[in-house]
Enzyme design. Structure first.
Site, short mmCIF file in Angstrom:
data_model
loop_
_atom_site.label_atom_id
_atom_site.label_comp_id
_atom_site.label_asym_id
_atom_site.label_seq_id
_atom_site.Cartn_x
_atom_site.Cartn_y
_atom_site.Cartn_z
N GLU A 432 0.84 -1.20 0.00
CA GLU A 432 0.00 0.00 0.00
C GLU A 432 0.88 1.25 0.00
O GLU A 432 1.69 1.45 0.89
CB GLU A 432 -0.88 -0.03 1.26
CG GLU A 432 -1.55 1.27 1.58
CD GLU A 432 -2.24 1.22 2.95
OE1 GLU A 432 -2.14 0.20 3.66
OE2 GLU A 432 -2.87 2.23 3.31
N ASP A 505 -0.98 -1.19 5.81
CA ASP A 505 -0.87 -0.67 7.17
C ASP A 505 -1.85 -1.38 8.09
O ASP A 505 -2.89 -1.85 7.65
CB ASP A 505 -1.19 0.84 7.19
CG ASP A 505 -0.06 1.64 6.57
OD1 ASP A 505 1.04 1.09 6.47
OD2 ASP A 505 -0.31 2.80 6.19
N ASP A 507 -3.94 -0.22 9.98
CA ASP A 507 -5.01 0.68 10.40
C ASP A 507 -6.28 0.45 9.57
O ASP A 507 -6.33 -0.48 8.77
CB ASP A 507 -4.55 2.15 10.30
CG ASP A 507 -4.17 2.50 8.87
OD1 ASP A 507 -4.39 1.67 7.96
OD2 ASP A 507 -3.65 3.61 8.66
N ASP A 509 -7.68 2.17 7.12
CA ASP A 509 -7.49 2.30 5.68
C ASP A 509 -6.82 1.06 5.10
O ASP A 509 -7.20 0.56 4.05
CB ASP A 509 -6.62 3.52 5.36
CG ASP A 509 -7.46 4.79 5.34
OD1 ASP A 509 -8.71 4.67 5.36
OD2 ASP A 509 -6.86 5.88 5.32
#
Ligand code: 0RA
Length: 641
Positions: A432, A505, A507, A509
């Site tokens: 990403e 990541d 997180d 997103d």
């Protein structure tokens, strides 16, 4: 624990001794009988017992089945059928119950010699469960009494005991899987069991199946009973989709040797969900029942389209893919002698079933269209839109091909490929963001690790037609880098990497991008997942800083350990925010180095549960998605480590 060996007894004939060796064979080569000794095989034990109870329901004698995961690790399956017969048989001088529990019914090879079953497939598979259990208790209520027999490692350790008078009838089997056979784990997944029990209830109209899980602090209970059978199944699959007609179409047809039920409903979406079953077994690989279904469906829709002038004389016929766009269907066939073929033995092979299903559909579907002209019109309009979109998609795909030819290697410019050309050792990291992609490129071992950075969000394939999806740059790079092509033309042997690793990541997103990627693979490159090529990298969750030294920590348990070790000293814990926080060395050490990293392999669970997951996560029903994400915030359901 010592394992008693059952020795040949004078009262058994030569044929019987062969049969007795049979159960030993199950213990020697369990995978031959249950596929694997991993989690899938472990759960297979439950299905074997439940199948027998369902057979009893299909024969019209059982209305309720209770399945309980016990706190002590056992599984109890109880039904209110006729009960396994307990009488002594004159030919074997053994209770029929003992015979059922200890005789291997290997595809009808032995059963006719030693024990003739009264009806169909009754009792098949129970002995396999017995052979692979360290302990099994069977209780039968029949002929006014409760009867009981206990086994260890498939061997009887008690006689058939008449316990006490009891009314009604039924069978209860409680077993504890042998940890020496199921080395990996003997722990059942409630979700897997629930999914299969729900499926069985859908497939057996009116049968009540209750599930309880007594293992946790709180008792978990669910009851499944569907008066509508597979019509309810289709409604369930479409719960988070947007149907274009209200009533689910339903047909059934029967003759002496076979029976088929079909339920179907179209949605406004673009994905096709056709689930087929033969004798309640999910035929993942399709087969003759599905072929007959598809042929008749395409014909009926084309006939209707021509008769209503949606297709003019000069127009080409609508194709199968067009008429199945947005379709959710369940096909359930029951066959007296099913032949299962294919790699995973989940492809129905009986040739007579093709024309059987086709004829049934040829009759029923035009009739249904005739009775529901408004619905039929919407279905046909949708199919002709799909045909137009398909033409556009072909153009887009040609464009992709030409584009990749323009670049000298034929590979996307953003790909930093590895030097090895051996797919078995080659890995593709889908990373990403460009900056993390840069770190990964520095960190990698370029001999066998390739890096493909993905910028921003990849297109949502649940909400867009294939033509749009293929115009997306990120998708084009993915397809050309992997090399297999997509959809029905996918050739798995052309995969340039046997590990395709998503690195995002830790997180929200990152999780979203991961889901978008997985959805793309699930819909258009499913074989990549099915072949076990799809992985998820596990970047650390925390960094712990003591002085100038930073340690990366993978999970909460490890963090607690480390904190304990640091007692009295000053330290600083940070939740890891993004891949960009790590330098190349740290990324290598924590996430990419094969010697120390953890990868999660993506596996498909029961397919319709994966369908449900993906259309909930990526579909148009926002409320359902919100609910789902809240309920499963930390549980990536379709992943198995
Ligand atoms: C053999 C014969 C009959 C029933 C069964 C087996 C039977 C097996 C299982 C396994 C779980 N539940 C079951 N219920 C029944 C027919 C009995 C008759 O004819 O009365």
């Amino acid at each position: 624990m010592t394992r008693p060996k059952r020795t040949a007894n004078a009262s058994y004939g030569a044929d019987s001794i062969q049969v007795l060796e049979g159960l030993e064979a199950v213990r020697r080569r369990p995978a031959m009988y249950i596929g694997t000794t991993g989690p899938r095989g472990l759960h297979h034990l439950i299905w074997e017992i439940v199948d027998n109870s369902v057979d009893e329901a299909l024969a019209g004698f059982c209305t309720r089945i209770d399945v309980t995961l016990l706190a002590n690790g056992g599984v109890r399956v109880r039904d209110n059928g006729r009960g396994i017969p307990v009488d002594k048989r004159s030919d074997t001088n053994e209770s029929a119950l003992t015979t059922v529990m200890t005789t291997l019914h290997a595809g009808g090879k032995f059963d006719s010699d030693v024990y003739q079953m009264s009806g169909g497939l009754h009792g098949v598979g129970i002995s396999v469960v017995n052979a692979l259990s360290r302990r099994l208790v069977v209780e039968v209520v029949r002929q006014g009494y409760l009867w009981e027999q206990i086994f260890e490692f498939g061997e009887p350790v008690t006689k058939v005991k008449r316990v006490k008078p009891m009314k009604r009838t039924g069978t209860e089997v409680t077993f504890w899987a042998d940890p020496e056979i199921f080395e990996e784990s003997t722990e059942y997944s409630a979700k897997t069991v629930i999914t299969r029990l729900r499926e069985m209830a859908f497939l057996t109209k009116g049968l009540e199946i209750r599930f309880s899980d007594e293992r946790g602090e709180e008792l978990v209970e669910e009851t499944f009973r569907y008066a509508g059978g597979i019509v309810d199944f289709v409604k369930y699959l479409n719960a988070n989709r947007d149907p274009i007609h209200n009533q689910v179409a339903y047909f059934e047809h029967k003759d002496d040797n076979a029976e088929v039920e079909i339920a179907l409903q179209w949605t406004s979406g673009y994905t096709e969900t056709v689930l087929s079953f033969a004798n309640n077994i999910n035929t993942h690989e399709g087969g003759t029942h599905e072929e007959g279904f598809r042929t008749a469906l395409t014909k009926a829709i084309n006939d209707f389209a021509r008769s209503r002038g949606v297709l003019k004389e000069k127009d080409k016929n609508l194709q199968g893919d067009d008429v199945r766009e947005g379709l959710t269907a369940v096909i359930s066939a029951k066959i007296s002698e099913p032949q299962f073929e294919g790699q995973t033995k989940t492809k129905l092979g009986n040739t007579e079933i093709r024309s059987f299903v086709q004829k049934a559909m040829n009759q029923a579907l035009p009739e249904w269209f005739g009775k529901h002209p408004g619905e039929a019109r919407r279905i046909v309009d949708k199919a002709s839109q799909a045909a137009r979109a398909r033409a556009a998609a072909r153009q887009a795909r040609d464009l992709t091909r030409r584009k990749s030819l323009l670049e000298s290697s034929g590979l996307p410019g953003k790909l930093s490929d590895c030097s090895s050309k051996d797919p078995e050792v080659s890995e593709l990291f889908i990373v990403e963001g460009d900056s993390a992609g840069g770190s990964a490129k520095q960190a990698r071992n370029s001999r066998f690790q390739a890096i493909l950075p993905i910028r921003g969000k990849i297109i949502n394939v649940e909400k867009n037609r294939l033509a749009r999806v293929l115009q997306n740059n990120e998708v084009q790079s993915l397809i050309t880098a992997i090399g297999t092509g997509i959809g029905e033309e996918l050739e798995i042997t052309k995969a340039r990497y046997n590990k395709i690793i998503i690195l995002t990541d830790a997180d929200v997103d990152g999780a979203h991008i991961r889901t978008l990627l997985l959805t793309f693979f699930f819909r258009h490159m499913r074989e990549i997942i099915e072949h076990g090529y799809m992985y998820i990298a596990q970047p650390p969750l925390y960094s712990v800083k003591v002085g100038t030294k930073t340690t990366w920590v993978e999970n909460d348990a490890d963090l607690d350990e480390i904190k304990k070790g640091l007692e009295g000293r000053k330290f600083n814990v940070q939740r890891f925010k993004g891949l960009g926080e790590m330098n190349a060395d740290q990324l290598w050490e924590t996430t990419m180095d094969p010697a120390v990293r953890t990868l999660l392999r993506v596996e498909l669970v029961e397919r319709f549960s994966a369908e449900e997951t993906f259309s909930t996560l990526m579909g148009t029903d926002v409320e359902a998605r919100r609910r789902f994400i809240q309920q499963n915030a930390k549980d990536v359901r379709f992943l198995d480590a």
